[in-house]
Design a protein around this motif. Structure first.
Motif, PDB file in Angstrom:
ATOM      1  N   LEU A   1       1.814  13.280  -3.802  1.00 25.78           N
ATOM      2  CA  LEU A   1       3.008  12.464  -4.081  1.00 25.78           C
ATOM      3  C   LEU A   1       2.954  11.144  -3.407  1.00 25.78           C
ATOM      4  CD1 LEU A   1       5.948  12.240  -5.273  1.00 25.78           C
ATOM      5  CD2 LEU A   1       6.659  12.965  -2.910  1.00 25.78           C
ATOM      6  N   TYR A   2       2.985   9.946  -4.160  1.00 28.47           N
ATOM      7  CA  TYR A   2       2.799   8.755  -3.602  1.00 28.47           C
ATOM      8  C   TYR A   2       4.065   8.149  -3.242  1.00 28.47           C
ATOM      9  CZ  TYR A   2      -2.081   8.824  -4.924  1.00 28.47           C
ATOM     10  OH  TYR A   2      -3.445   9.123  -5.102  1.00 28.47           O
ATOM     11  N   VAL A   3       4.019   7.509  -1.900  1.00 27.09           N
ATOM     12  CA  VAL A   3       5.360   6.922  -1.454  1.00 27.09           C
ATOM     13  C   VAL A   3       5.146   5.313  -1.003  1.00 27.09           C
ATOM     14  CG1 VAL A   3       7.343   7.138   0.034  1.00 27.09           C
ATOM     15  CG2 VAL A   3       6.493   9.143  -1.012  1.00 27.09           C
ATOM     16  N   CYS A   4       6.012   4.650  -1.302  1.00 32.78           N
ATOM     17  CA  CYS A   4       5.817   3.325  -0.649  1.00 32.78           C
ATOM     18  C   CYS A   4       6.891   3.154   0.541  1.00 32.78           C
ATOM     19  CB  CYS A   4       6.211   2.129  -1.575  1.00 32.78           C
ATOM     20  SG  CYS A   4       6.334   0.665  -1.039  1.00 32.78           S
ATOM     21  N   PRO A   5       6.135   2.976   1.972  1.00 34.41           N
ATOM     22  CA  PRO A   5       7.078   2.952   2.944  1.00 34.41           C
ATOM     23  C   PRO A   5       7.954   1.611   3.149  1.00 34.41           C
ATOM     24  CG  PRO A   5       4.613   2.468   3.673  1.00 34.41           C
ATOM     25  CD  PRO A   5       4.843   2.747   2.186  1.00 34.41           C
TER      26      PRO A   5
ATOM     27  N   CYS B   1       9.443  -0.126   0.092  1.00 32.76           N
ATOM     28  CA  CYS B   1      10.554  -0.346  -0.846  1.00 32.76           C
ATOM     29  C   CYS B   1      11.030   0.981  -1.262  1.00 32.76           C
ATOM     30  CB  CYS B   1      10.173  -1.091  -2.205  1.00 32.76           C
ATOM     31  SG  CYS B   1       9.069  -0.367  -2.959  1.00 32.76           S
ATOM     32  N   ALA B   2      10.496   2.047  -0.758  1.00 35.18           N
ATOM     33  CA  ALA B   2      10.746   3.677  -0.827  1.00 35.18           C
ATOM     34  C   ALA B   2      10.524   3.962  -2.373  1.00 35.18           C
ATOM     35  CB  ALA B   2      12.295   3.800  -0.782  1.00 35.18           C
ATOM     36  N   TRP B   3       9.559   3.436  -3.244  1.00 32.57           N
ATOM     37  CA  TRP B   3       9.184   3.970  -4.506  1.00 32.57           C
ATOM     38  C   TRP B   3       8.436   5.351  -4.412  1.00 32.57           C
ATOM     39  CZ3 TRP B   3       4.906   5.226  -6.897  1.00 32.57           C
ATOM     40  CH2 TRP B   3       4.711   5.514  -8.091  1.00 32.57           C
ATOM     41  N   SER B   4       8.801   6.049  -5.098  1.00 33.07           N
ATOM     42  CA  SER B   4       7.831   7.048  -5.065  1.00 33.07           C
ATOM     43  C   SER B   4       7.637   7.810  -6.561  1.00 33.07           C
ATOM     44  CB  SER B   4       8.616   8.405  -4.329  1.00 33.07           C
ATOM     45  OG  SER B   4       9.940   8.590  -5.045  1.00 33.07           O
ATOM     46  N   GLY B   5       6.364   8.321  -6.623  1.00 29.42           N
ATOM     47  CA  GLY B   5       5.694   8.992  -7.873  1.00 29.42           C
ATOM     48  C   GLY B   5       4.706   9.769  -7.747  1.00 29.42           C
ATOM     49  N   THR B   6       4.265  10.070  -8.875  1.00 33.05           N
ATOM     50  CA  THR B   6       2.595  10.766  -8.780  1.00 33.05           C
ATOM     51  C   THR B   6       1.653   9.994  -9.438  1.00 33.05           C
ATOM     52  OG1 THR B   6       3.211  11.970 -10.803  1.00 33.05           O
ATOM     53  CG2 THR B   6       3.911  13.220  -8.680  1.00 33.05           C
ATOM     54  N   LEU B   7       0.279  10.366  -9.210  1.00 34.27           N
ATOM     55  CA  LEU B   7      -0.917   9.777  -9.970  1.00 34.27           C
ATOM     56  C   LEU B   7      -1.139  10.514 -11.056  1.00 34.27           C
ATOM     57  CD1 LEU B   7      -2.951   7.501  -9.660  1.00 34.27           C
ATOM     58  CD2 LEU B   7      -4.294   9.150  -8.392  1.00 34.27           C
ATOM     59  N   ARG B   8      -0.928   9.880 -12.354  1.00 33.98           N
ATOM     60  CA  ARG B   8      -1.279  10.559 -13.547  1.00 33.98           C
ATOM     61  C   ARG B   8      -2.444   9.887 -14.320  1.00 33.98           C
ATOM     62  NH1 ARG B   8       1.827  15.264 -14.507  1.00 33.98           N
ATOM     63  NH2 ARG B   8       3.532  15.018 -13.011  1.00 33.98           N
TER      64      ARG B   8
ATOM     65  N   GLU C   1       0.941  -1.275   0.071  1.00 35.15           N
ATOM     66  CA  GLU C   1       0.012   0.022   0.000  1.00 35.15           C
ATOM     67  C   GLU C   1       0.939   1.254   0.283  1.00 35.15           C
ATOM     68  OE1 GLU C   1      -3.543   2.185   2.855  1.00 35.15           O
ATOM     69  OE2 GLU C   1      -3.011  -0.045   3.110  1.00 35.15           O
ATOM     70  N   THR C   2       0.499   2.117  -0.788  1.00 38.80           N
ATOM     71  CA  THR C   2       1.142   3.396  -0.888  1.00 38.80           C
ATOM     72  C   THR C   2       0.767   4.332  -0.162  1.00 38.80           C
ATOM     73  OG1 THR C   2      -0.114   3.923  -2.842  1.00 38.80           O
ATOM     74  CG2 THR C   2       2.251   3.116  -3.123  1.00 38.80           C
TER      75      THR C   2
END
Length: 84
Positions: free
Chosen positions: A71-75, A77-84, A64-65
């Motif tokens: 800004l979406y971040v995964c606690p 695995c440290a993945w980060s990005g935005t919803l487009r 779950e992000t």
């Protein structure tokens, strides 16, 4: 001319009890439109994984992000990005 407040007499009804609010009888009302747009999580790093349409799960580990101001971040695995 002075404005005056008029009050209904005690035997006068102030509501229309013939039709229940908001619709009377078998009236279904208007159908609400359904949303058809589905976002995709896009990474900040162009070589990182892209998410599935309509899901906010992490594209790398499916955890779950967390959404913080867009800004979406995964606690996990440290993945980060935005919803487009």
């Amino acid at each position: 001319m002075t404005a005056q407040l008029t009050r209904p007499s005690p035997d006068e009804s102030t509501t229309n009890d013939d039709a229940p609010f908001p619709y009377g009888g078998g009236e279904p009302g208007l159908a609400l439109p359904a949303a058809n747009a589905r976002g995709v999580l896009r990474p900040e790093d162009p070589t990182a994984a892209v998410g599935a349409a309509g899901s906010t799960a992490c594209p790398d580990c499916a955890a779950e992000t967390v959404n913080g101001a867009g800004l979406y971040v995964c606690p996990d695995c440290a993945w980060s990005g935005t919803l487009r």
